[in-house]
Design an enzyme around this catalytic site. Structure first.
Site, PDB file in Angstrom:
ATOM      1  N   CYS A  93      37.359  43.953  37.092  1.00  0.00           N
ATOM      2  CA  CYS A  93      36.270  43.774  36.116  1.00  0.00           C
ATOM      3  C   CYS A  93      34.855  43.793  36.692  1.00  0.00           C
ATOM      4  O   CYS A  93      33.987  44.478  36.153  1.00  0.00           O
ATOM      5  CB  CYS A  93      36.469  42.454  35.372  1.00  0.00           C
ATOM      6  N   THR A 114      35.656  53.051  35.321  1.00  0.00           N
ATOM      7  CA  THR A 114      34.368  53.728  35.485  1.00  0.00           C
ATOM      8  C   THR A 114      34.595  55.240  35.402  1.00  0.00           C
ATOM      9  O   THR A 114      35.548  55.769  35.975  1.00  0.00           O
ATOM     10  CB  THR A 114      33.763  53.348  36.855  1.00  0.00           C
ATOM     11  N   LEU A 162      30.257  41.633  28.874  1.00  0.00           N
ATOM     12  CA  LEU A 162      29.664  42.292  30.041  1.00  0.00           C
ATOM     13  C   LEU A 162      28.726  41.331  30.776  1.00  0.00           C
ATOM     14  O   LEU A 162      28.749  41.234  32.000  1.00  0.00           O
ATOM     15  CB  LEU A 162      28.835  43.508  29.599  1.00  0.00           C
TER      16      LEU A 162
HETATM   17  C1  UDX Z   1      37.000  37.886  35.865  1.00  0.00           C
HETATM   18  C2  UDX Z   1      36.390  36.815  34.953  1.00  0.00           C
HETATM   19  O1  UDX Z   1      36.422  35.557  35.641  1.00  0.00           O
HETATM   20  C3  UDX Z   1      37.151  36.739  33.645  1.00  0.00           C
HETATM   21  O2  UDX Z   1      36.536  35.816  32.772  1.00  0.00           O
HETATM   22  C4  UDX Z   1      37.171  38.121  33.009  1.00  0.00           C
HETATM   23  O3  UDX Z   1      37.929  38.084  31.817  1.00  0.00           O
HETATM   24  C5  UDX Z   1      37.754  39.138  33.960  1.00  0.00           C
HETATM   25  O4  UDX Z   1      37.029  39.135  35.184  1.00  0.00           O
HETATM   26  P1  UDX Z   1      39.106  38.007  37.478  1.00  0.00           P
HETATM   27  O5  UDX Z   1      38.459  39.248  37.997  1.00  0.00           O
HETATM   28  O6  UDX Z   1      40.531  38.049  37.084  1.00  0.00           O
HETATM   29  O7  UDX Z   1      38.311  37.467  36.202  1.00  0.00           O
HETATM   30  O8  UDX Z   1      38.987  36.852  38.598  1.00  0.00           O
HETATM   31  P2  UDX Z   1      37.812  35.860  39.049  1.00  0.00           P
HETATM   32  O9  UDX Z   1      38.407  34.517  39.222  1.00  0.00           O
HETATM   33  O10 UDX Z   1      36.631  35.951  38.195  1.00  0.00           O
HETATM   34  O11 UDX Z   1      37.453  36.390  40.514  1.00  0.00           O
HETATM   35  C6  UDX Z   1      36.807  37.634  40.727  1.00  0.00           C
HETATM   36  C7  UDX Z   1      36.521  37.818  42.197  1.00  0.00           C
HETATM   37  O12 UDX Z   1      35.469  36.940  42.645  1.00  0.00           O
HETATM   38  C8  UDX Z   1      37.728  37.521  43.101  1.00  0.00           C
HETATM   39  O13 UDX Z   1      37.799  38.476  44.133  1.00  0.00           O
HETATM   40  C9  UDX Z   1      37.419  36.149  43.654  1.00  0.00           C
HETATM   41  O14 UDX Z   1      38.050  35.892  44.886  1.00  0.00           O
HETATM   42  C10 UDX Z   1      35.898  36.224  43.786  1.00  0.00           C
HETATM   43  N1  UDX Z   1      35.253  34.906  43.782  1.00  0.00           N
HETATM   44  C11 UDX Z   1      35.323  34.123  42.680  1.00  0.00           C
HETATM   45  C12 UDX Z   1      34.565  34.484  44.915  1.00  0.00           C
HETATM   46  O15 UDX Z   1      34.495  35.202  45.914  1.00  0.00           O
HETATM   47  N2  UDX Z   1      33.954  33.258  44.886  1.00  0.00           N
HETATM   48  C13 UDX Z   1      34.000  32.438  43.799  1.00  0.00           C
HETATM   49  O16 UDX Z   1      33.411  31.338  43.856  1.00  0.00           O
HETATM   50  C14 UDX Z   1      34.707  32.880  42.663  1.00  0.00           C
END
Ligand code: UDX
Ligand code: ADP
Length: 455
Positions: free
Chosen positions: A274, A96, A219
């Site tokens: 992300c 950002t 996005l």
């Molecule tokens: C994310 C997207 O899933 C992926 O497709 C993209 O390419 C990059 O961003 P990432 O950030 O690596 O991936 O992990 P992700 O599994 O999506 O989890 C993101 C956050 O959400 C984590 O902190 C996770 O703990 C949280 N989360 C996820 C929850 O709190 N509850 C859920 O049910 C799922």
């Protein structure tokens, strides 16, 4: 003209570039892959036995490919690799913006622009330039403009091929993706990249779209995923005060095939590099195009996440301050199976607790303590220490916060831990990972997100 990609260069050896190129090299032994990074320490780590990224399965893939058709080199040696490349992936960070137009919301394309200039300077012949990092929609325009200034007589196609891997499951996601998305304007370039993925991805999982749809889809996908987490977290707060149980509610929701079961796990808030960045980027884009209500809608997803972290931190601080003011934090990574703590809820929660004068005892099985310590703000000198073992971290603690769902926290020996924690200690489980029966049997009260205090 039919083109084949036999030489790949990738600029950026981070969480995306490193694992993605390793899997391409693994699945396409006939393709030569060179990963380039400005950060020479990172390149050295990729060439060592201690990789800079922890991902289950990554070590094995690197062992098979490094020195065969995959190499990691510093940027100062990268010119020849770009000149030889049929395709160059841009996998650098797009944080950002902190200043200038859109500061605090818009994505900073500075690193991407630097890559485009580097490619313009060194590319030879025809080069397919591929956006792998998440970009704001129409970023390809910026890249094309820079490539047009190339002093060489090269020609370029620009494709958007966003990465959907999630950290912690990156290798599995790359080897068996739900879909591979390729957006572009020249069918021959799209086909050439599709042919690379076709070595292990079924044809029906390779989606082809226009450039702008591909950029926006990435996005939008992250925003939808973040929105699901904020939705279940909003419900979690209501569960805690009504006696409903969020896991039961999530199960009911998930059995509706229109909703589906994934991404409905209540938590202390989402983290990672992300979701926040992409939500803010989407908010900025909506505002830029005068779409006030959509901007406010996506902003609310982020706001709810901030609220979820804050209320959890407040509860723990209130309890700890009534006692000796010591909190053990178990789990600093933004999710399990990664050493990444970018935007981890643990950062804001720890900083809130430090500002409240709470002393912290921190533990995580993968996160580098020095790097994590560097993002903490302890103006009040409350103090924080790191411990290798959970059993050490909880010594003398008045509150135990569980902020990452590491498997080890599901099987902690609460009877033993209760003998070293302070009297009156309370567990605050932000990941529904603690066994409430075992904790209660050990005489420890537990507050679980989306469930509330165990009776
Ligand atoms: C994310 C997207 O899933 C992926 O497709 C993209 O390419 C990059 O961003 P990432 O950030 O690596 O991936 O992990 P992700 O599994 O999506 O989890 C993101 C956050 O959400 C984590 O902190 C996770 O703990 C949280 N989360 C996820 C929850 O709190 N509850 C859920 O049910 C799922
Ligand atoms: P991601 O999670 O998107 O992979 P990371 O921050 O882990 O993000 O990795 C991005 C990498 O890109 C970093 O290692 C950084 O040094 C590298 N990088 C950034 N800008 C450039 C550039 N202009 N040339 C080469 N490497 C770059």
């Amino acid at each position: 003209m039919k083109r084949r990609i036999l030489n790949i260069a990738c600029i950026g050896a981070g969480y995306v570039g490193g694992p993605t190129m390793a899997v391409i090299a693994d699945r396409c032994p006939h393709v030569s892959v060179t990963v380039i990074d400005l950060n020479e320490a990172r390149i050295a780590a990729w060439n060592s036995d201690t990789l800079p990224v922890y991902e289950p399965g990554l070590d094995e893939v690197i062992r098979r490919t490094r020195g065969r058709n995959l190499r990691f080199i510093p940027q100062r040696e990268g010119a020849a690799a770009v000149a030889a490349a049929d395709a160059v992936f841009i996998s650098v960070n797009t944080p950002t913006k902190t200043q200038g137009a859109g500061a605090g919301k818009a994505s900073d394309l500075g690193y991407v622009e630097a890559c485009a200039r580097y490619i313009a300077e060194h590319a030879l012949g025809h080069t397919i330039v591929i956006e792998k990092s998440t970009m704001p929609v129409r970023a390809a325009d910026t890249i094309k403009r820079i490539l047009a200034t190339s002093p060489r007589v090269g020609t370029f196609d620009v494709l958007s091929n966003p990465e959907f891997l999630a950290e912690g499951t990156a290798i599995r996601d790359l080897e068996k993706p739900d879909r591979v998305l390729i957006g572009g304007e020249t069918p021959a370039a799209v086909d050439a990249l599709a042919e690379v993925y076709a070595h292990w991805v079924p044809d029906q999982a390779i989606l082809r779209t226009g450039l702008w749809s591909a950029e926006l889809s990435k996005l939008a996908a992250n925003a939808f995923l973040a929105q699901r987490v904020s939705s279940i977290n909003a419900i979690s707060a209501l569960c805690e005060v009504t006696g409903a149980q969020v896991e039961e509610v999530a199960k009911v929701l998930g059995t509706d095939t229109r909703i589906g079961p994934k991404f409905l796990k209540a938590s202390v808030g989402f983290g990672g590099s992300c979701f926040k960045k992409d939500l803010l980027s989407l908010v900025y884009l909506c505002e830029f195009y005068g779409l006030t209500e959509p901007a406010a809608y996506w902003q609310s997803v982020q706001d709810l996440n901030e609220w979820q972290k804050r209320r959890f931190a407040q509860m723990a601080a209130t309890h700890a301050k009534k006692q000796g003011g010591v909190v053990a934090v178990l789990g600093l990574a933004f999710k399990k199976n990664t050493n990444d703590f970018r935007e981890s809820p643990a950062i804001d929660i720890c900083n809130y607790l430090l500002a409240a004068g709470v002393r912290l005892r921190l533990q995580d099985e993968r996160v580098d303590p020095h790097m994590f310590g560097a993002v903490l703000v302890d103006d009040h000198k409350a103090g924080f220490d790191f411990f290798c073992e959970a059993a050490e971290a909880v010594r003398g603690a008045d509150a135990i916060l569980v902020l990452t769902e590491w498997d080890q926290y599901a099987t902690l020996d609460w009877r033993k831990l209760s003998t070293v924690a302070a009297p009156g200690v309370m567990i605050f489980d932000g990941r529904t990972v603690v066994d409430p029966v075992a904790a209660s049997a050990a005489g420890l009260p537990v507050f679980t997100v989306g469930i509330g205090a165990a009776k």
